[in-house]
Design an enzyme around this catalytic site. Structure first.
Site, PDB file in Angstrom:
ATOM      1  N   ASP A  15      14.544  47.420  50.853  1.00 58.37           N
ATOM      2  CA  ASP A  15      15.522  46.614  50.110  1.00 58.37           C
ATOM      3  C   ASP A  15      15.868  45.335  50.874  1.00 58.37           C
ATOM      4  O   ASP A  15      15.860  45.314  52.104  1.00 58.37           O
ATOM      5  CB  ASP A  15      16.783  47.465  49.889  1.00 58.37           C
ATOM      6  CG  ASP A  15      17.673  46.880  48.820  1.00 58.37           C
ATOM      7  OD1 ASP A  15      17.215  46.009  48.049  1.00 58.37           O
ATOM      8  OD2 ASP A  15      18.847  47.283  48.752  1.00 58.37           O
ATOM      9  N   GLY A  18      15.026  39.852  48.164  1.00 59.82           N
ATOM     10  CA  GLY A  18      15.629  38.729  47.440  1.00 59.82           C
ATOM     11  C   GLY A  18      16.676  38.035  48.292  1.00 59.82           C
ATOM     12  O   GLY A  18      16.668  36.807  48.425  1.00 59.82           O
ATOM     13  N   ARG A  19      17.574  38.824  48.878  1.00 57.65           N
ATOM     14  CA  ARG A  19      18.646  38.226  49.692  1.00 57.65           C
ATOM     15  C   ARG A  19      18.092  37.510  50.913  1.00 57.65           C
ATOM     16  O   ARG A  19      18.559  36.449  51.302  1.00 57.65           O
ATOM     17  CB  ARG A  19      19.641  39.317  50.133  1.00 57.65           C
ATOM     18  CG  ARG A  19      20.637  39.665  49.044  1.00 57.65           C
ATOM     19  CD  ARG A  19      21.414  40.897  49.386  1.00 57.65           C
ATOM     20  NE  ARG A  19      20.560  42.084  49.311  1.00 57.65           N
ATOM     21  CZ  ARG A  19      20.846  43.248  49.875  1.00 57.65           C
ATOM     22  NH1 ARG A  19      21.946  43.378  50.584  1.00 57.65           N
ATOM     23  NH2 ARG A  19      20.029  44.270  49.742  1.00 57.65           N
ATOM     24  N   HIS A  32       9.648  38.693  48.147  1.00 61.75           N
ATOM     25  CA  HIS A  32       8.737  39.798  47.832  1.00 61.75           C
ATOM     26  C   HIS A  32       7.398  39.596  48.544  1.00 61.75           C
ATOM     27  O   HIS A  32       6.803  40.544  49.047  1.00 61.75           O
ATOM     28  CB  HIS A  32       8.529  39.908  46.321  1.00 61.75           C
ATOM     29  CG  HIS A  32       9.774  40.329  45.591  1.00 61.75           C
ATOM     30  ND1 HIS A  32      10.555  41.376  46.014  1.00 61.75           N
ATOM     31  CD2 HIS A  32      10.386  39.850  44.482  1.00 61.75           C
ATOM     32  CE1 HIS A  32      11.585  41.525  45.206  1.00 61.75           C
ATOM     33  NE2 HIS A  32      11.510  40.597  44.262  1.00 61.75           N
ATOM     34  N   SER A  60      11.230  50.295  41.198  1.00 65.99           N
ATOM     35  CA  SER A  60      11.943  51.380  40.502  1.00 65.99           C
ATOM     36  C   SER A  60      11.840  51.156  38.996  1.00 65.99           C
ATOM     37  O   SER A  60      11.528  50.046  38.548  1.00 65.99           O
ATOM     38  CB  SER A  60      13.416  51.396  40.928  1.00 65.99           C
ATOM     39  OG  SER A  60      14.083  50.283  40.385  1.00 65.99           O
ATOM     40  N   GLU A  62      14.230  50.843  37.088  1.00 64.82           N
ATOM     41  CA  GLU A  62      15.247  49.839  36.762  1.00 64.82           C
ATOM     42  C   GLU A  62      14.770  48.426  37.098  1.00 64.82           C
ATOM     43  O   GLU A  62      15.116  47.461  36.404  1.00 64.82           O
ATOM     44  CB  GLU A  62      16.550  50.133  37.533  1.00 64.82           C
ATOM     45  CG  GLU A  62      17.239  51.435  37.122  1.00 64.82           C
ATOM     46  CD  GLU A  62      16.551  52.705  37.665  1.00 64.82           C
ATOM     47  OE1 GLU A  62      15.812  52.594  38.669  1.00 64.82           O
ATOM     48  OE2 GLU A  62      16.738  53.786  37.079  1.00 64.82           O
ATOM     49  N   ASN A  63      13.949  48.302  38.140  1.00 65.44           N
ATOM     50  CA  ASN A  63      13.469  46.968  38.548  1.00 65.44           C
ATOM     51  C   ASN A  63      12.701  46.264  37.424  1.00 65.44           C
ATOM     52  O   ASN A  63      12.636  45.046  37.367  1.00 65.44           O
ATOM     53  CB  ASN A  63      12.538  47.042  39.763  1.00 65.44           C
ATOM     54  CG  ASN A  63      13.231  47.428  41.051  1.00 65.44           C
ATOM     55  OD1 ASN A  63      12.614  47.946  41.970  1.00 65.44           O
ATOM     56  ND2 ASN A  63      14.530  47.175  41.128  1.00 65.44           N
ATOM     57  N   ARG A  66      14.362  43.449  35.454  1.00 62.52           N
ATOM     58  CA  ARG A  66      14.738  42.184  36.099  1.00 62.52           C
ATOM     59  C   ARG A  66      14.174  41.022  35.285  1.00 62.52           C
ATOM     60  O   ARG A  66      13.325  41.224  34.418  1.00 62.52           O
ATOM     61  CB  ARG A  66      14.168  42.155  37.517  1.00 62.52           C
ATOM     62  CG  ARG A  66      14.929  43.089  38.422  1.00 62.52           C
ATOM     63  CD  ARG A  66      14.513  42.921  39.841  1.00 62.52           C
ATOM     64  NE  ARG A  66      15.358  43.751  40.680  1.00 62.52           N
ATOM     65  CZ  ARG A  66      15.395  43.683  41.989  1.00 62.52           C
ATOM     66  NH1 ARG A  66      14.621  42.840  42.626  1.00 62.52           N
ATOM     67  NH2 ARG A  66      16.191  44.462  42.683  1.00 62.52           N
ATOM     68  N   ARG A 182      22.903  53.980  49.945  1.00 63.73           N
ATOM     69  CA  ARG A 182      22.672  54.924  48.837  1.00 63.73           C
ATOM     70  C   ARG A 182      21.176  55.138  48.651  1.00 63.73           C
ATOM     71  O   ARG A 182      20.353  54.398  49.196  1.00 63.73           O
ATOM     72  CB  ARG A 182      23.317  54.408  47.547  1.00 63.73           C
ATOM     73  CG  ARG A 182      22.903  53.002  47.176  1.00 63.73           C
ATOM     74  CD  ARG A 182      23.518  52.538  45.848  1.00 63.73           C
ATOM     75  NE  ARG A 182      23.205  51.132  45.627  1.00 63.73           N
ATOM     76  CZ  ARG A 182      24.036  50.121  45.866  1.00 63.73           C
ATOM     77  NH1 ARG A 182      25.259  50.356  46.308  1.00 63.73           N
ATOM     78  NH2 ARG A 182      23.660  48.867  45.657  1.00 63.73           N
ATOM     79  N   LEU A 183      20.848  56.159  47.803  1.00 64.04           N
ATOM     80  CA  LEU A 183      19.428  56.494  47.589  1.00 64.04           C
ATOM     81  C   LEU A 183      18.841  55.846  46.337  1.00 64.04           C
ATOM     82  O   LEU A 183      17.611  55.783  46.195  1.00 64.04           O
ATOM     83  CB  LEU A 183      19.238  58.013  47.515  1.00 64.04           C
ATOM     84  CG  LEU A 183      19.304  58.739  48.862  1.00 64.04           C
ATOM     85  CD1 LEU A 183      19.187  60.243  48.655  1.00 64.04           C
ATOM     86  CD2 LEU A 183      18.206  58.267  49.803  1.00 64.04           C
TER      87      LEU A 183
HETATM   88  C1  FPP Z   1      13.955  45.371  46.817  1.00 60.99           C
HETATM   89  O1  FPP Z   1      14.390  44.125  47.282  1.00 60.99           O
HETATM   90  C2  FPP Z   1      12.519  45.348  46.732  1.00 60.99           C
HETATM   91  C3  FPP Z   1      11.811  45.386  45.586  1.00 60.99           C
HETATM   92  C4  FPP Z   1      12.431  45.491  44.247  1.00 60.99           C
HETATM   93  C5  FPP Z   1      10.357  45.277  45.585  1.00 60.99           C
HETATM   94  C6  FPP Z   1       9.684  45.749  46.836  1.00 60.99           C
HETATM   95  C7  FPP Z   1       8.269  45.490  46.670  1.00 60.99           C
HETATM   96  C8  FPP Z   1       7.451  45.080  47.633  1.00 60.99           C
HETATM   97  C9  FPP Z   1       7.852  44.895  49.033  1.00 60.99           C
HETATM   98  C10 FPP Z   1       6.042  44.775  47.217  1.00 60.99           C
HETATM   99  C11 FPP Z   1       5.171  45.986  47.205  1.00 60.99           C
HETATM  100  C12 FPP Z   1       3.819  45.518  47.011  1.00 60.99           C
HETATM  101  C13 FPP Z   1       2.721  46.282  46.971  1.00 60.99           C
HETATM  102  C14 FPP Z   1       1.418  45.629  46.851  1.00 60.99           C
HETATM  103  C15 FPP Z   1       2.781  47.740  47.026  1.00 60.99           C
HETATM  104  P1  FPP Z   1      15.313  43.229  46.355  1.00 60.99           P
HETATM  105  O2  FPP Z   1      14.595  41.999  46.034  1.00 60.99           O
HETATM  106  O3  FPP Z   1      15.859  44.034  45.246  1.00 60.99           O
HETATM  107  O4  FPP Z   1      16.440  42.871  47.345  1.00 60.99           O
HETATM  108  P2  FPP Z   1      17.861  42.248  47.034  1.00 60.99           P
HETATM  109  O5  FPP Z   1      18.772  43.436  47.037  1.00 60.99           O
HETATM  110  O6  FPP Z   1      18.067  41.355  48.187  1.00 60.99           O
HETATM  111  O7  FPP Z   1      17.814  41.541  45.720  1.00 60.99           O
END
Ligand code: FPP
Length: 231
Positions: A15, A18-19, A32, A60, A62-63, A66, A182-183
């Protein structure tokens, strides 16, 4: 690193991409992109240290809700690393397994995933589970329906087999980066006795040394699985 006890199965909630990017005045997509690079670096390190199974939460259920542009960017990364640059995946030298409902993905991504799983299916050095469009509640409900449709009563062991992780031992350690405690619908059934480790670092900034610190911390935990220690 000191001599420590390693988890056999490590799971990671990656996680904070984005931040991490926004703090650098960059688009979330950049977070990402750097998040995937870090996934390769940290997971390869875990396998090198001797971890047998690594499971990452890459998308997820839920993702998928987005903004379209962000989902498209994640799909672009899946395309890149499951297909055009799949050698990056293959050089990890472990069996690759995708968990989750991939039926909603574009056909080319689905085909690339199946191909990658087929190509690595005989590898025994380690197992890399990538959770995509995965939700633990959905997984549990699906398993219940499966049992009902087969007219079966289940116990813990037989129910575990009906989960998408059937046959894979439960995670020993779950790391979540990004500061949330959290999980978030990740491996809820399987995490009954998992040790949890939270890091305030955003995923792209979580280093190999941070991983080692998590293992050192895990080493100090007294895992009793609800029992008392003898003597
Ligand atoms: C959460 O960070 C992360 C994700 C929703 C995506 C994670 C995916 C990868 C690292 C890519 C995986 C790629 C392959 C090829 C398997 P967030 O962006 O939700 O963080 P935030 O809470 O800062 O918004």
């Amino acid at each position: 690193m000191k001599r420590i006890k390693l988890p056999a199965h490590l799971a990671i909630i990656m996680d904070g991409n984005g931040r991490w990017a926004r703090r650098r005045f960059r688009p979330r997509a950049y977070g990402h992109k750097m998040g995937v690079q870090n996934m390769f670096k940290v997971c390869t390190h875990a396998f090198r240290l001797g971890v047998r199974i690594v499971t990452v939460f890459a998308l997820s259920t839920e993702n998928l809700y987005r903004p379209k542009a962000e989902v498209e960017e994640l799909f672009r990364l899946f395309r890149l690393y499951f297909s055009e640059r799949k050698e990056r995946m293959l050089e990890m030298n472990v069996k690759i397994n995708v968990i989750g409902d991939i039926t909603v993905f574009p056909e080319d991504i689905r085909a690339a995933i199946l191909q990658m799983m087929e190509e690595t299916k005989d590898r025994t050095e380690g197992l890399f589970n990538i959770c995509l469009n995965y939700g633990a509640r959905q997984e549990i409900v699906r398993a219940v329906n499966l049992a009902v449709s087969q007219g079966r009563y289940v116990d813990d062991a037989s129910f575990s087999q009906l989960l998408q992780t059937g046959g894979i031992p439960d995670p020993d350690l779950i790391i979540r980066t990004g500061g949330e405690l959290r999980l978030s619908n990740f491996l809820l059934y399987q995490s009954a006795y998992a040790e949890l480790y939270f890091s305030y670092k955003m995923w792209p900034a979580f280093s190999k040394r941070d991983l080692e610190k998590a293992f050192e911390n895990y080493s100090l935990r007294d895992r009793r699985f609800g029992k008392v220690r003898e003597g």
